[in-house]
Design a protein around this motif. Structure first.
Motif, short mmCIF file in Angstrom:
data_model
loop_
_atom_site.label_atom_id
_atom_site.label_comp_id
_atom_site.label_asym_id
_atom_site.label_seq_id
_atom_site.Cartn_x
_atom_site.Cartn_y
_atom_site.Cartn_z
N LEU A 54 0.69 -1.11 -0.06
CA LEU A 54 -0.04 0.25 0.06
C LEU A 54 1.13 1.23 0.32
O LEU A 54 0.83 2.50 -0.60
CB LEU A 54 -0.57 0.17 1.42
N LEU A 55 2.21 1.12 0.93
CA LEU A 55 2.86 2.41 0.75
C LEU A 55 3.71 2.25 -0.72
O LEU A 55 3.56 3.65 -0.99
CB LEU A 55 4.30 2.51 1.69
N LYS A 56 3.91 1.65 -1.16
CA LYS A 56 4.29 1.48 -2.58
C LYS A 56 3.56 2.13 -3.78
O LYS A 56 4.51 3.06 -4.40
CB LYS A 56 4.81 -0.10 -2.84
N VAL A 57 2.24 1.71 -3.74
CA VAL A 57 0.95 2.48 -4.11
C VAL A 57 0.76 3.95 -4.18
O VAL A 57 1.18 4.35 -4.89
CB VAL A 57 0.00 1.44 -4.06
N PHE A 58 0.93 4.52 -3.03
CA PHE A 58 0.62 5.28 -2.36
C PHE A 58 1.97 6.64 -3.13
O PHE A 58 1.62 7.34 -3.39
CB PHE A 58 0.88 5.81 -1.25
N VAL A 59 3.15 6.04 -2.74
CA VAL A 59 4.34 6.47 -3.42
C VAL A 59 4.64 6.49 -4.51
O VAL A 59 4.58 8.05 -5.32
CB VAL A 59 5.26 6.18 -1.86
N GLU A 60 4.17 5.88 -5.51
CA GLU A 60 4.15 5.68 -6.86
C GLU A 60 3.79 6.99 -6.90
O GLU A 60 3.38 7.35 -8.29
CB GLU A 60 3.65 4.38 -7.18
N GLU A 61 1.72 6.58 -6.94
CA GLU A 61 1.28 7.06 -7.04
C GLU A 61 0.81 8.77 -7.15
O GLU A 61 1.21 10.09 -7.83
CB GLU A 61 -0.31 7.18 -6.72
N ALA A 62 1.64 9.32 -5.89
CA ALA A 62 2.14 10.71 -5.46
C ALA A 62 3.04 11.07 -6.27
O ALA A 62 2.78 12.35 -6.63
CB ALA A 62 2.70 10.49 -3.47
N THR A 63 4.11 9.98 -6.88
CA THR A 63 5.15 10.94 -7.72
C THR A 63 4.48 11.26 -8.92
O THR A 63 5.07 11.75 -9.63
CB THR A 63 6.22 9.98 -7.48
N ARG A 64 3.46 10.10 -9.57
CA ARG A 64 3.24 10.42 -11.00
C ARG A 64 1.94 11.98 -10.59
O ARG A 64 2.33 12.74 -11.76
CB ARG A 64 1.53 9.23 -11.06
N ARG A 65 1.10 12.03 -9.75
CA ARG A 65 0.80 13.16 -9.15
C ARG A 65 1.41 14.09 -9.80
O ARG A 65 0.88 15.56 -10.59
CB ARG A 65 -0.43 13.08 -8.98
N ALA A 66 2.27 14.63 -8.81
CA ALA A 66 3.52 15.65 -8.55
C ALA A 66 3.90 15.50 -10.30
O ALA A 66 4.17 17.35 -10.53
CB ALA A 66 4.34 14.92 -8.14
N VAL A 67 4.06 14.69 -11.19
CA VAL A 67 5.26 14.76 -12.31
C VAL A 67 4.32 15.97 -13.09
O VAL A 67 3.96 16.67 -13.92
CB VAL A 67 5.53 13.73 -12.99
N LYS A 68 2.70 15.33 -12.85
CA LYS A 68 1.61 15.42 -14.16
C LYS A 68 1.50 16.72 -13.32
O LYS A 68 1.07 17.86 -14.41
CB LYS A 68 0.03 14.70 -14.11
N GLN A 69 1.53 17.37 -12.21
CA GLN A 69 1.05 19.10 -12.03
C GLN A 69 2.22 19.44 -12.51
O GLN A 69 2.44 20.58 -12.47
CB GLN A 69 0.96 18.97 -10.86
N ALA A 70 3.43 19.26 -12.16
CA ALA A 70 4.64 19.67 -13.05
C ALA A 70 4.57 20.45 -14.38
O ALA A 70 5.31 21.40 -14.73
CB ALA A 70 5.82 19.53 -12.06
N ASP A 71 4.30 19.31 -15.44
CA ASP A 71 4.46 19.25 -16.16
C ASP A 71 3.11 20.22 -16.82
O ASP A 71 3.38 21.19 -17.55
CB ASP A 71 3.96 18.16 -16.94
N SER A 72 1.98 20.54 -15.98
CA SER A 72 0.87 21.15 -16.30
C SER A 72 1.46 22.57 -16.08
O SER A 72 0.30 23.78 -16.30
CB SER A 72 -0.78 21.28 -16.07
N GLU A 73 2.13 23.04 -15.31
CA GLU A 73 2.80 24.38 -15.13
C GLU A 73 3.86 24.88 -15.63
O GLU A 73 4.92 25.60 -15.77
CB GLU A 73 2.91 24.61 -13.18
#
Length: 81
Positions: A41-60
């Protein structure tokens, strides 16, 4: 957190210690299956947080991911989990 290539993994001993620190009674035990499940669960949480942060950075239109990107995605991430 151990890293083999691009694979994210948490040490089972670390997860077990984190879980047992939150218990009220010393008699409470954690099974090895529960530790494996929480580590996944921690692994999935960290991977999802990373994906979303990358997407947020790309949108900016940013080349690097800063803590601000993570802070922007955190509320919705916590609601999703």
């Amino acid at each position: 957190m151990a890293n083999a290539g691009n694979e994210v993994a948490f040490k089972k001993e670390t997860v077990s210690k984190l879980l047992t620190r939150s218990f009220k009674e010393d008699k409470t035990k954690v099974s090895s299956d529960a530790v494996i499940l929480v580590a996944e669960l921690l692994k999935v949480f960290v991977e999802e947080a990373t994906r979303r942060a990358v997407k947020q950075a790309d949108s900016e239109d940013c080349d690097t991911i800063d803590i601000e990107h993570f802070e922007k995605i955190l509320p919705q991430l916590l609601l999703d989990f």
